[in-house]
Write a protein that holds these residues in place. Sequence first.
Motif, PDB file in Angstrom:
ATOM      1  N   ALA A   3      -9.795  15.421  -7.377  1.00  0.00           N
ATOM      2  CA  ALA A   3      -9.122  14.976  -6.158  1.00  0.00           C
ATOM      3  C   ALA A   3      -8.774  13.500  -6.277  1.00  0.00           C
ATOM      4  O   ALA A   3      -9.517  12.714  -6.870  1.00  0.00           O
ATOM      5  N   GLY A   4      -7.624  13.126  -5.740  1.00  0.00           N
ATOM      6  CA  GLY A   4      -7.188  11.741  -5.819  1.00  0.00           C
ATOM      7  C   GLY A   4      -8.043  10.821  -4.968  1.00  0.00           C
ATOM      8  O   GLY A   4      -8.762  11.258  -4.052  1.00  0.00           O
ATOM      9  N   ALA A   5      -7.984   9.542  -5.280  1.00  0.00           N
ATOM     10  CA  ALA A   5      -8.729   8.546  -4.506  1.00  0.00           C
ATOM     11  C   ALA A   5      -8.138   8.430  -3.101  1.00  0.00           C
ATOM     12  O   ALA A   5      -6.949   8.697  -2.888  1.00  0.00           O
ATOM     13  N   PRO A   6      -8.972   8.065  -2.124  1.00  0.00           N
ATOM     14  CA  PRO A   6      -8.465   7.911  -0.750  1.00  0.00           C
ATOM     15  C   PRO A   6      -7.298   6.928  -0.701  1.00  0.00           C
ATOM     16  O   PRO A   6      -7.296   5.903  -1.391  1.00  0.00           O
TER      17      PRO A   6
ATOM     18  N   GLN B  59      -0.559  13.689  -3.473  1.00  0.00           N
ATOM     19  CA  GLN B  59      -1.703  13.508  -2.583  1.00  0.00           C
ATOM     20  C   GLN B  59      -1.660  12.150  -1.895  1.00  0.00           C
ATOM     21  O   GLN B  59      -2.029  12.029  -0.722  1.00  0.00           O
ATOM     22  N   ALA B  60      -1.210  11.127  -2.620  1.00  0.00           N
ATOM     23  CA  ALA B  60      -1.161   9.781  -2.049  1.00  0.00           C
ATOM     24  C   ALA B  60      -0.093   9.665  -0.971  1.00  0.00           C
ATOM     25  O   ALA B  60      -0.278   8.974   0.045  1.00  0.00           O
TER      26      ALA B  60
ATOM     27  N   ASN C 120       0.794  -1.243   0.000  1.00  0.00           N
ATOM     28  CA  ASN C 120       0.000   0.000   0.000  1.00  0.00           C
ATOM     29  C   ASN C 120       0.822   1.286   0.000  1.00  0.00           C
ATOM     30  O   ASN C 120       0.248   2.376   0.104  1.00  0.00           O
ATOM     31  N   VAL C 121       2.130   1.184  -0.098  1.00  0.00           N
ATOM     32  CA  VAL C 121       2.948   2.404  -0.215  1.00  0.00           C
ATOM     33  C   VAL C 121       2.864   2.888  -1.666  1.00  0.00           C
ATOM     34  O   VAL C 121       3.007   2.091  -2.597  1.00  0.00           O
ATOM     35  N   PRO C 122       2.618   4.182  -1.911  1.00  0.00           N
ATOM     36  CA  PRO C 122       2.495   4.684  -3.289  1.00  0.00           C
ATOM     37  C   PRO C 122       3.734   4.393  -4.125  1.00  0.00           C
ATOM     38  O   PRO C 122       4.849   4.310  -3.613  1.00  0.00           O
ATOM     39  N   GLU C 123       3.529   4.235  -5.420  1.00  0.00           N
ATOM     40  CA  GLU C 123       4.625   3.985  -6.342  1.00  0.00           C
ATOM     41  C   GLU C 123       5.374   5.288  -6.654  1.00  0.00           C
ATOM     42  O   GLU C 123       4.757   6.356  -6.685  1.00  0.00           O
ATOM     43  N   PRO C 124       6.674   5.208  -6.922  1.00  0.00           N
ATOM     44  CA  PRO C 124       7.432   6.426  -7.240  1.00  0.00           C
ATOM     45  C   PRO C 124       7.356   6.828  -8.707  1.00  0.00           C
ATOM     46  O   PRO C 124       7.832   7.892  -9.079  1.00  0.00           O
ATOM     47  N   ASN C 125       6.739   5.979  -9.527  1.00  0.00           N
ATOM     48  CA  ASN C 125       6.737   6.214 -10.964  1.00  0.00           C
ATOM     49  C   ASN C 125       5.676   7.229 -11.387  1.00  0.00           C
ATOM     50  O   ASN C 125       4.656   7.404 -10.716  1.00  0.00           O
ATOM     51  N   ILE C 126       5.935   7.876 -12.526  1.00  0.00           N
ATOM     52  CA  ILE C 126       5.024   8.866 -13.105  1.00  0.00           C
ATOM     53  C   ILE C 126       4.453   8.287 -14.388  1.00  0.00           C
ATOM     54  O   ILE C 126       5.197   7.775 -15.226  1.00  0.00           O
ATOM     55  N   SER C 127       3.136   8.366 -14.547  1.00  0.00           N
ATOM     56  CA  SER C 127       2.482   7.762 -15.705  1.00  0.00           C
ATOM     57  C   SER C 127       1.885   8.836 -16.614  1.00  0.00           C
ATOM     58  O   SER C 127       1.795  10.015 -16.238  1.00  0.00           O
ATOM     59  N   GLY C 128       1.474   8.414 -17.824  1.00  0.00           N
ATOM     60  CA  GLY C 128       0.850   9.336 -18.768  1.00  0.00           C
ATOM     61  C   GLY C 128       1.730   9.572 -19.985  1.00  0.00           C
ATOM     62  O   GLY C 128       2.955   9.433 -19.928  1.00  0.00           O
ATOM     63  N   LEU C 129       1.086   9.948 -21.093  1.00  0.00           N
ATOM     64  CA  LEU C 129       1.796  10.216 -22.337  1.00  0.00           C
ATOM     65  C   LEU C 129       2.026  11.702 -22.562  1.00  0.00           C
ATOM     66  O   LEU C 129       3.137  12.127 -22.887  1.00  0.00           O
ATOM     67  N   GLU C 130       0.976  12.495 -22.390  1.00  0.00           N
ATOM     68  CA  GLU C 130       1.074  13.933 -22.607  1.00  0.00           C
ATOM     69  C   GLU C 130       1.608  14.630 -21.347  1.00  0.00           C
ATOM     70  O   GLU C 130       1.440  14.123 -20.230  1.00  0.00           O
ATOM     71  N   PRO C 131       2.258  15.801 -21.499  1.00  0.00           N
ATOM     72  CA  PRO C 131       2.741  16.533 -20.332  1.00  0.00           C
ATOM     73  C   PRO C 131       1.658  16.800 -19.292  1.00  0.00           C
ATOM     74  O   PRO C 131       1.905  16.700 -18.082  1.00  0.00           O
TER      75      PRO C 131
END
Length: 227
Positions: free
Chosen positions: A175-178, A118-119, A95-106
């Motif tokens: 807003a991010g998920a809980p 937020q996580a 349950n520890v958040p991942e350090p990676n960044i996702s997405g294609l567009e800036p």
Amino acid sequence: MTSLCIRRRMSGHVRSSMLWTRLKNPATTLLALLLLLVAQSSKTASSKSQPCGGFLQQTLRLTRLIQKESVELIKTYKASQGEMSHLFCKMSIPNVPEPNISGLEPSERMESIHRNLQAFSPHLRRVYEQQTDLQPPDSLLLVQLGIVGTYSRNLEALMQAFYRKAFPNLQDWPAGAPTSLPPPQNIFQQKVYGCVVLKTYKEFLLNVSRELRTIKGKVCRGRRNLL
């Protein structure tokens, strides 16, 4: 005994205020001054007249500062946890958040950064709360945890301001998920959890710094040599 229990249950905000009044070590005083400077720079960057490149510059600088502080924080953390502390960060915690960044567009990658910030926030707060029961009230670790937590909140605000300036035609991100926090833990589990959270957060900040440098040529065009 009653007064000790009450002190341990104090909120992070009140506890931090008490810590500042007890700071006498020059190193911790310097950290306090850095905190005030960053808070002031965040207010300046929140101005509506601030250009897009200015927001990007402020955001990258603050990210680098937090990443640098996180390196020192992990050293302090390990030094304060007793035996086997060198192994704590190598263990696995769910349950520890991942350090990676996702997405294609800036814009998508900026949203990913914001969601991760937020996580991480409740996890950093949980680590601080746990360590208040394990450390003396004037511990340098508690001071550094409080400062990194404040830096992170400032970074979240800066990131949102930069997003609005760089992508004015897009809606604000939701807003991010809980975030799922771990169930009650014994002392050993708390020590491991704290180390894993701080190590992962440091890795995330390094990724954020790289990402901001990557997108500087894709957004805020016409603002050269700002970073």
